[in-house]
Design a protein around this motif. Structure first.
Motif, PDB file in Angstrom:
ATOM      1  N   GLY A  62       0.808  -1.204   0.000  1.00 11.96           N
ATOM      2  CA  GLY A  62       0.000   0.000   0.000  1.00 11.96           C
ATOM      3  C   GLY A  62       0.842   1.255   0.000  1.00 11.96           C
ATOM      4  O   GLY A  62       0.519   2.243  -0.670  1.00 11.96           O
ATOM      5  N   LYS A  63       1.960   1.240   0.720  1.00 17.23           N
ATOM      6  CA  LYS A  63       2.831   2.404   0.774  1.00 17.23           C
ATOM      7  C   LYS A  63       3.475   2.699  -0.580  1.00 17.23           C
ATOM      8  O   LYS A  63       3.796   3.842  -0.894  1.00 17.23           O
ATOM      9  CB  LYS A  63       3.923   2.194   1.833  1.00 17.23           C
ATOM     10  N   ARG A  64       3.649   1.666  -1.385  1.00 15.21           N
ATOM     11  CA  ARG A  64       4.250   1.884  -2.707  1.00 15.21           C
ATOM     12  C   ARG A  64       3.245   2.463  -3.699  1.00 15.21           C
ATOM     13  O   ARG A  64       3.633   3.011  -4.721  1.00 15.21           O
ATOM     14  CB  ARG A  64       4.818   0.564  -3.238  1.00 15.21           C
ATOM     15  N   THR A  65       1.966   2.324  -3.399  1.00 16.62           N
ATOM     16  CA  THR A  65       0.972   2.728  -4.385  1.00 16.62           C
ATOM     17  C   THR A  65       0.203   3.995  -3.994  1.00 16.62           C
ATOM     18  O   THR A  65      -0.504   4.560  -4.826  1.00 16.62           O
ATOM     19  CB  THR A  65      -0.052   1.598  -4.605  1.00 16.62           C
ATOM     20  N   LEU A  66       0.363   4.468  -2.713  1.00 18.20           N
ATOM     21  CA  LEU A  66      -0.371   5.643  -2.279  1.00 18.20           C
ATOM     22  C   LEU A  66       0.549   6.843  -2.134  1.00 18.20           C
ATOM     23  O   LEU A  66       1.761   6.706  -1.963  1.00 18.20           O
ATOM     24  CB  LEU A  66      -1.060   5.364  -0.935  1.00 18.20           C
ATOM     25  N   ASP A  67      -0.041   8.029  -2.199  1.00 14.19           N
ATOM     26  CA  ASP A  67       0.758   9.229  -2.021  1.00 14.19           C
ATOM     27  C   ASP A  67       0.995   9.478  -0.530  1.00 14.19           C
ATOM     28  O   ASP A  67       0.458   8.801   0.341  1.00 14.19           O
ATOM     29  CB  ASP A  67       0.084  10.446  -2.675  1.00 14.19           C
ATOM     30  N   GLU A  68       1.833  10.482  -0.224  1.00 14.81           N
ATOM     31  CA  GLU A  68       2.256  10.749   1.152  1.00 14.81           C
ATOM     32  C   GLU A  68       1.081  11.009   2.082  1.00 14.81           C
ATOM     33  O   GLU A  68       1.082  10.604   3.247  1.00 14.81           O
ATOM     34  CB  GLU A  68       3.225  11.946   1.163  1.00 14.81           C
ATOM     35  N   ALA A  69       0.044  11.668   1.588  1.00 13.27           N
ATOM     36  CA  ALA A  69      -1.095  12.019   2.430  1.00 13.27           C
ATOM     37  C   ALA A  69      -1.833  10.788   2.937  1.00 13.27           C
ATOM     38  O   ALA A  69      -2.488  10.820   3.975  1.00 13.27           O
ATOM     39  CB  ALA A  69      -2.057  12.907   1.655  1.00 13.27           C
ATOM     40  N   ALA A  70      -1.729   9.707   2.192  1.00 16.20           N
ATOM     41  CA  ALA A  70      -2.459   8.498   2.578  1.00 16.20           C
ATOM     42  C   ALA A  70      -1.613   7.517   3.377  1.00 16.20           C
ATOM     43  O   ALA A  70      -2.121   6.512   3.868  1.00 16.20           O
ATOM     44  CB  ALA A  70      -2.979   7.792   1.318  1.00 16.20           C
ATOM     45  N   LEU A  71      -0.333   7.817   3.551  1.00 10.56           N
ATOM     46  CA  LEU A  71       0.559   6.850   4.187  1.00 10.56           C
ATOM     47  C   LEU A  71       0.268   6.653   5.673  1.00 10.56           C
ATOM     48  O   LEU A  71       0.471   5.574   6.213  1.00 10.56           O
ATOM     49  CB  LEU A  71       2.023   7.296   4.021  1.00 10.56           C
ATOM     50  N   LYS A  72      -0.215   7.699   6.319  1.00  5.46           N
ATOM     51  CA  LYS A  72      -0.411   7.600   7.761  1.00  5.46           C
ATOM     52  C   LYS A  72      -1.342   6.449   8.133  1.00  5.46           C
ATOM     53  O   LYS A  72      -1.142   5.751   9.119  1.00  5.46           O
ATOM     54  CB  LYS A  72      -0.958   8.918   8.309  1.00  5.46           C
ATOM     55  N   ALA A  73      -2.353   6.250   7.324  1.00  6.80           N
ATOM     56  CA  ALA A  73      -3.315   5.184   7.613  1.00  6.80           C
ATOM     57  C   ALA A  73      -2.702   3.801   7.453  1.00  6.80           C
ATOM     58  O   ALA A  73      -3.271   2.814   7.908  1.00  6.80           O
ATOM     59  CB  ALA A  73      -4.528   5.323   6.698  1.00  6.80           C
ATOM     60  N   LEU A  74      -1.535   3.737   6.811  1.00  5.81           N
ATOM     61  CA  LEU A  74      -0.908   2.447   6.570  1.00  5.81           C
ATOM     62  C   LEU A  74       0.290   2.199   7.472  1.00  5.81           C
ATOM     63  O   LEU A  74       1.034   1.255   7.262  1.00  5.81           O
ATOM     64  CB  LEU A  74      -0.469   2.359   5.096  1.00  5.81           C
ATOM     65  N   SER A  75       0.490   3.031   8.470  1.00  4.89           N
ATOM     66  CA  SER A  75       1.613   2.835   9.371  1.00  4.89           C
ATOM     67  C   SER A  75       1.387   1.602  10.238  1.00  4.89           C
ATOM     68  O   SER A  75       0.273   1.327  10.687  1.00  4.89           O
ATOM     69  CB  SER A  75       1.808   4.061  10.257  1.00  4.89           C
ATOM     70  N   ILE A  76       2.447   0.858  10.499  1.00  2.00           N
ATOM     71  CA  ILE A  76       2.369  -0.306  11.371  1.00  2.00           C
ATOM     72  C   ILE A  76       2.223   0.136  12.826  1.00  2.00           C
ATOM     73  O   ILE A  76       1.638  -0.560  13.644  1.00  2.00           O
ATOM     74  CB  ILE A  76       3.617  -1.186  11.178  1.00  2.00           C
ATOM     75  N   TYR A  77       2.730   1.332  13.128  1.00  3.71           N
ATOM     76  CA  TYR A  77       2.716   1.833  14.499  1.00  3.71           C
ATOM     77  C   TYR A  77       1.946   3.151  14.591  1.00  3.71           C
ATOM     78  O   TYR A  77       1.910   3.925  13.643  1.00  3.71           O
ATOM     79  CB  TYR A  77       4.153   2.046  14.993  1.00  3.71           C
TER      80      TYR A  77
END
Length: 314
Positions: A66-81
């Motif tokens: 997911g982190k490879r396919t989304l922009d920076e604004a969407a990365l927070k929702a994909l954090s492991i922590y």
């Protein structure tokens, strides 16, 4: 200073430097020394870790994709922590310790920077550690020492760590030969141990078969494991206690290729607490090398180790 550590190894460095009284908050993974367990926890893991190794791996890989396919604004929702921003605000840290080595292993600098943006009236200093090999770990001890005003003690500690490793290497060199050793950092799927792990194996008198110094740990196939012709196989999943590792041993034992491994046939398979040792980039890496030495050479090594940290599997 008011310190918050979001990295277990940094917490251990702070303790070794005699500054544990300045630590006001910790990550969910900071569990040593035991005194830190009473401190407020400011992070939590967002994946289900109370499941199988294969499922944990699948969750992490799904997030990574997911982190490879989304922009920076969407990365927070994909954090492991996730960092508890309200608690961090209450603790009012002057310094936050984190890391940039691996976003899977611990809270990352990116996570911390995002959290700080939501703090009010605070701008704590962020100190990020980036260890890939033993020299990096020792340099991190000195860096933390400088931040805490304890550089002299840090230099003394690092000299002591180096001397212990040199002594271990000198002892194992007298045995006249090296054992072929593989450390498995994950069991399902298989992963070797890279970064500083091969250096630990060498100091313990072994020849590391998988993983390269300073490089991320490699995924392995069962064919590769069979072809390696190992003298000793060490099971030490990253983040797993010894007890949790033993739960996963049957996964390996059920595989059709397991009994064909020379290390298995010669009863040279061992489990080591990978959460406390081997994969935690802090002062106990010296003890990790000594544990490996005991696993390889037994009492002949002549160095005392934590007997509760390893187990003979078969």
């Amino acid at each position: 200073m008011r310190l918050v550590s979001l990295l277990a190894s940094a917490t251990e460095m702070i303790a070794e430097l005699g500054c544990l009284d300045q630590l006001v908050g910790r990550s969910h993974e900071c569990d040593y020394p035991p005194e830190v367990l009473s401190l407020p926890v400011v992070s939590k893991v967002e994946i289900d870790i109370d499941t199988s190794s294969a499922e944990i791996d699948a969750q992490v890989k799904q997030l990574a994709q997911g982190k490879r396919t989304l922009d920076e604004a969407a990365l927070k929702a994909l954090s492991i922590y996730v960092i508890d921003i309200e608690r961090l605000q209450t603790l009012r840290p002057d310094v936050i310790f984190t890391q940039t080595q691996c976003e899977v292993c611990a809270v990352s600098e990116r996570d911390v920077v995002q959290a700080i943006q939501h703090l009010t009236g605070l701008q704590p200093r962020v100190v990020s550690l980036t260890p890939y090999r033993l020299d990096d770990v020792w340099e991190d001890v000195v860096r933390v020492g400088k931040v805490l005003g304890r550089q002299d003690r840090a230099d003394m500690l690092v000299n002591g760590y180096r001397q212990r490793l040199e002594h271990l290497a000198a002892v194992t060199a007298t045995f006249g030969y090296r054992l072929r050793v593989a450390i498995l950092e994950w069991l399902d799927p298989l992963m070797g141990a890279g970064n500083w792990a091969p250096e630990l194996v060498v100091a313990a008198g072994g020849e590391p078969v998988f993983g390269e110094i300073g490089q991320h740990s490699p995924w392995l196939s069962w064919d590769e494991l069979q072809a390696a012709d190992l003298d000793v196989l060490v099971l030490a999943p990253c983040g797993y206690t010894l007890e949790r590792t033993m739960v996963d041993v049957p996964i390996l034992q059920r595989h059709p290729a397991w009994q064909s491994l020379r290390a298995v046939q010669n009863k040279r398979v061992y489990a080591i607490d990978g959460n406390a040792y081997l994969h935690r980039s802090g002062p106990r890496l010296v003890e990790s090398a000594e544990l490996l030495g005991r696993v390889l050479w037994g009492e002949e090594l002549g160095i005392e180790v934590d007997t509760q940290a390893w187990k003979h599997v078969q």
